[in-house]
Design a protein around this motif. Structure first.
Motif, mmCIF file in Angstrom:
data_model
loop_
_atom_site.group_PDB
_atom_site.id
_atom_site.type_symbol
_atom_site.label_atom_id
_atom_site.label_comp_id
_atom_site.label_asym_id
_atom_site.label_seq_id
_atom_site.Cartn_x
_atom_site.Cartn_y
_atom_site.Cartn_z
ATOM 1 N N VAL A 1 51.800 49.684 33.663
ATOM 2 C CA VAL A 1 50.755 48.654 33.747
ATOM 3 C C VAL A 1 51.272 47.432 34.505
ATOM 4 N N SER A 2 52.536 47.081 34.201
ATOM 5 C CA SER A 2 53.139 45.936 34.884
ATOM 6 C C SER A 2 53.222 46.172 36.389
ATOM 7 N N THR B 1 49.679 45.703 37.965
ATOM 8 C CA THR B 1 49.264 44.295 38.063
ATOM 9 C C THR B 1 50.088 43.536 39.113
ATOM 10 N N ASN B 2 51.381 43.896 39.275
ATOM 11 C CA ASN B 2 52.214 43.241 40.296
ATOM 12 C C ASN B 2 51.689 43.507 41.701
ATOM 13 N N ILE C 1 48.614 44.205 42.589
ATOM 14 C CA ILE C 1 47.350 43.501 42.820
ATOM 15 C C ILE C 1 47.599 42.000 43.021
ATOM 16 N N SER C 2 48.515 41.421 42.250
ATOM 17 C CA SER C 2 48.763 39.973 42.334
ATOM 18 C C SER C 2 49.347 39.565 43.683
ATOM 19 N N MET D 1 42.215 40.088 40.230
ATOM 20 C CA MET D 1 41.981 41.067 39.164
ATOM 21 C C MET D 1 41.199 40.386 38.046
ATOM 22 N N ILE E 1 41.429 44.604 33.091
ATOM 23 C CA ILE E 1 42.107 45.901 33.085
ATOM 24 C C ILE E 1 41.985 46.497 31.684
ATOM 25 N N LEU F 1 40.137 49.306 36.338
ATOM 26 C CA LEU F 1 40.508 47.984 36.836
ATOM 27 C C LEU F 1 39.291 47.380 37.529
ATOM 28 N N VAL G 1 38.335 44.454 40.110
ATOM 29 C CA VAL G 1 38.937 43.494 41.033
ATOM 30 C C VAL G 1 37.846 42.878 41.919
#
Length: 735
Positions: A675-676, A679-680, A682-683, A690, A693, A706, A708
């Motif tokens: 999951v991390s 998200t990394n 996308i960021s 985002m 989630i 997700l 976005v």
């Protein structure tokens, strides 16, 4: 520890007496070693505390011994059948395994018990036992014929034992099963005595007052009936003896159940039944003279008494499917009373009374039809030996061409061998079949191509977006399904043809071009189509480019109406500059979506969430506004087919400057940090936010959605590509 089964003194005496009797009857087929092993298995089962009395409080060991006696005397089973009866309850309560049974008593006993266990599993599906399909399913499911024979013997014994039970509800249930299921099975197999007993006992428990009323009437008229039989038989006997025939005659009163059925059918009382009894003339005749002598008796009797030609039943020329042979006539006897006379030989009578158990002594009887051929083959197999043990290796091939499957409600449906889930769907309803996308067999998800097996429980999964396909005709086996698929395809062709014509007419109307049938006919012929319906169908199914069709129609129309004549050249000063984009939009009737668009009420559809860059179209709503859909929207095919006249072309204008909410479905391995990592990624993307989630994990896999915010399809494609590259991610798709 569970309470041990305790034998009463009466049960001990009954068990000992029955054991001795069965040992005597099975002498020569059962070894002393078999008896010792059986006794040890039963003793272990009793001592384990798992072997319990049934719902009626009956002792399972005594019950098994009583059933075994019926199986031997009335059916003709021997060693394997009896051992299976005695060991079924210990196997059912897990006191002994099937492997242990095979080791100690052989594969024959094991197979019979296995068949009995399989049939008990069918009952757990709550079938409707009164159906002919369920009886046929039992016959096909049992494989070894002795399984069915043991079931009949067990039900006869149970019906004998439950006369005084306080459990009225359970007695009512087993009596209904005896009437709907076991009596018809016994009849199919020619076990007429057991069939009649099951019917009478069922009536006794289900219609108590009617049973005893008929019984009392029969007892009250017995003396008069016997006297009449003697008066009828006397002259007949003298004539038959004078003809030199060997025979004996007996009178037979109809069963109570048979009389009750006649009373209901004829809507009359006991005194209204004229054929309460039948006279049976049984000839001692060599087999080659059987038919001749039976017809000779017929001639003698009809010379003496007036026959009723409508009541003649000739089962000599064509025996019943279960092997029954006899000649039935009804004549007007003394005192103008109708009397039924049955004429048969000793061989025919033994088969009629004892059914399958008697057939091994005689040649098999010709029969027709699936079940009939099967029974005939059983009889042929029995000729090879002197008892029913020759069926050890006998396997049922009766239903090689038929299977029976359950609906969720317990109904049984019959299909040809090889039928699929799609066949089942069309058997339920054509709408179910047309929208079928798969199913569940015994609770497991399967495709619509999956083949069915007898005993399966089947559910159908449908989708409103599903449509019949031509290749479905190769999937189904039943003629019913094939005809329904062809009908649905034909309806779709007509529907698509109408839709295609409407599309052309609307497009021509937008261009202010007249629709001319003659011009269109020329164009259709020019394009190589023999039928206009085929042409319009291809347009409706988007196999032809409608833009090209319109251009060709325009040319054909102009040619036919002489609109292409040369005109005098005009000065350039008469022309004004026109924006090419605007001209294209106007000529093709295209709605241009722009953030500055004014005067038109439009919004983006929630079913497909279009964003800048997606191919789109507009749909005019009831309120007059326009919903913008992606061209691959799940609802697009239905909108085009049902509301083609409300569809407008649309395209984006300018650059993607607004942000759109997009939902992505991500599936992969449930690894630490997955999951991390998502998200990394996308960021780090510019102009992508985002919003939410949601992740679920099950059996080592995760799946989640997700949401976005982004500007256009190019950014979306780039993001999906990067997400797919994350280790552990298996699938990323847009919802």
């Amino acid at each position: 520890m569970e309470e041990k089964l305790i034998f009463t003194e009466q049960e001990k005496e009954a068990a000992e007496a029955l054991t001795s009797e069965l040992r005597e009857k099975l002498k020569g087929t059962v070894q002393e070693d078999d008896i010792l092993k059986l006794r040890r298995s039963l003793t272990d089962a009793v001592n384990s505390g798992k072997l319990m009395r049934d719902a009626f409080g009956l002792n399972p060991v005594v019950n098994a011994l009583q059933t075994a006696k019926i199986a031997i005397e009335d059916i003709g089973l021997r060693r394997d059948g009896v051992m299976a009866i005695m060991l079924y309850d210990p196997v059912s309560c897990s006191c002994i395994s099937l492997d242990d049974v095979e080791t100690d008593f052989g594969s024959g006993v094991r197979n019979i018990i296995h068949g009995l266990v399989k049939i008990q599993e069918l009952y757990k599906k709550n079938p409707k036992i009164e159906s002919e399909n369920f009886r046929n399913l039992l016959l096909s499911f049992a494989e070894d014929m002795r399984v069915i024979l043991i079931m009949i013997a067990d039900r006869v014994n149970l019906m004998r034992q439950i006369r005084d039970t306080p459990n009225e509800e359970a007695r009512h249930e087993v009596s209904e099963e005896a009437s709907y299921l076991y009596a018809p099975l016994a009849h199919k197999l020619g076990l007429y005595q057991l069939k009649s007993e099951l019917e009478d006992l069922s009536l006794k428990y289900l219609e108590h007052d009617a049973y005893y009323e008929i019984k009392e009437d029969l007892n009250a008229t017995k003396r008069a009936r016997d006297a009449y039989i003697d008066r009828f038989i006397g002259p007949v006997k003298a004539k038959l003896e004078a003809a030199g025939l060997k025979f004996h005659i007996k009178g037979r009163t109809k069963s109570i159940h048979s009389i009750w059925q006649k009373m209901k059918k004829q809507h009359c009382g006991f005194n209204g039944i004229y054929d309460l009894f039948a006279i049976r003339i049984i000839l001692d005749s060599p087999q080659e003279k059987e038919k001749m002598q039976c017809w000779q008796v017929y001639s003698i009797i009809t010379d003496m008494y007036q026959p009723n030609p409508k009541r003649l039943r000739d089962w000599l020329s064509v025996p019943k499917s279960n092997g029954y042979e006899s000649l039935h006539i009804t004549v007007l006897g003394p005192e103008n009373k109708w009397v039924e006379v049955q004429i048969r030989t000793e061989r025919m009578d033994e088969i009629a009374e004892h059914g399958l158990a008697a057939h091994w002594r005689y040649k098999g009887i010709k029969a027709e039809g699936g079940l009939d051929d099967w029974l005939a083959s059983i009889r042929s197999a029995l000729e090879a030996g002197n008892d029913l043990e020759v069926m050890d290796q006998f396997k049922s091939d009766l239903y090689d061409k038929e299977i029976y499957v359950f609906t969720p409600k317990g109904d049984l449906l019959k299909f040809p061998k090889g039928a699929t889930v799609l066949d089942f769907a069309y058997q339920i309803h054509s709408k179910i079949g047309n929208s079928c996308v798969g199913g569940k067999i015994n609770g497991k998800n399967v495709s619509l191509r999956t083949q069915l097996n007898s005993g399966d429980s089947v559910e159908i999964v449908t989708s409103a977006r599903q449509q019949p396909k031509i290749e479905w005709l190769k999937i189904v086996k039943s003629s019913r399904a094939k005809s329904k698929i062809r009908l649905a395809l034909k309806e779709m062709q007509v529907k698509n043809g109408n839709y295609g014509r409407e599309m052309i007419e609307r497009r021509l109307k937008n261009r202010k071009i007249e629709f001319d049938e003659g011009v269109m006919a020329h164009l259709i012929k020019h394009l190589g189509f023999k039928e206009a319906s085929e042409f319009y169908q291809n347009v409706g199914e988007e196999k032809l480019d409608i833009g090209n069709i319109i251009e060709q129609y325009q040319a054909e129309y102009d040619h036919d109406h002489s609109l292409n004549d040369n005109k005098s050249a005009e000065s350039a000063q008469n022309f004004e500059y026109e924006n090419p984009d605007e001209e294209k939009a106007r000529s093709e009737d295209v709605l241009v979506i722009d953030k500055n668009l004014k005067g038109i009420d439009y919004s983006l559809a929630n079913c497909c969430h279009p964003i800048y860059g997606d191919p789109i179209f507009g749909f005019v709503t009831v309120s007059g506004g326009i919903k913008i859909h992606r061209t691959d929207c799940p609802n697009a095919p239905e909108l085009r087919k049902r509301y083609g006249y409300r569809i407008v072309k649309a395209r984006w204008s300018g650059k993607g400057e607004s942000q759109y909410a997009i939902t992505l479905r991500v599936i992969g391995n449930d690894d630490i940090g997955i999951v991390s990592n998502i998200t990394n990624v996308i960021s780090k993307e510019e102009k992508i936010i985002m919003r939410s989630i949601n992740i679920d994990s099950n059996d080592g896999l995760f799946s989640g959605n997700l949401v976005v915010l982004l500007e256009d399809t190019s950014r979306l494609s780039a993001l999906m590509k990067k997400l797919r590259m994350i280790k552990g991610v298996k699938e990323v798709k847009r919802l």
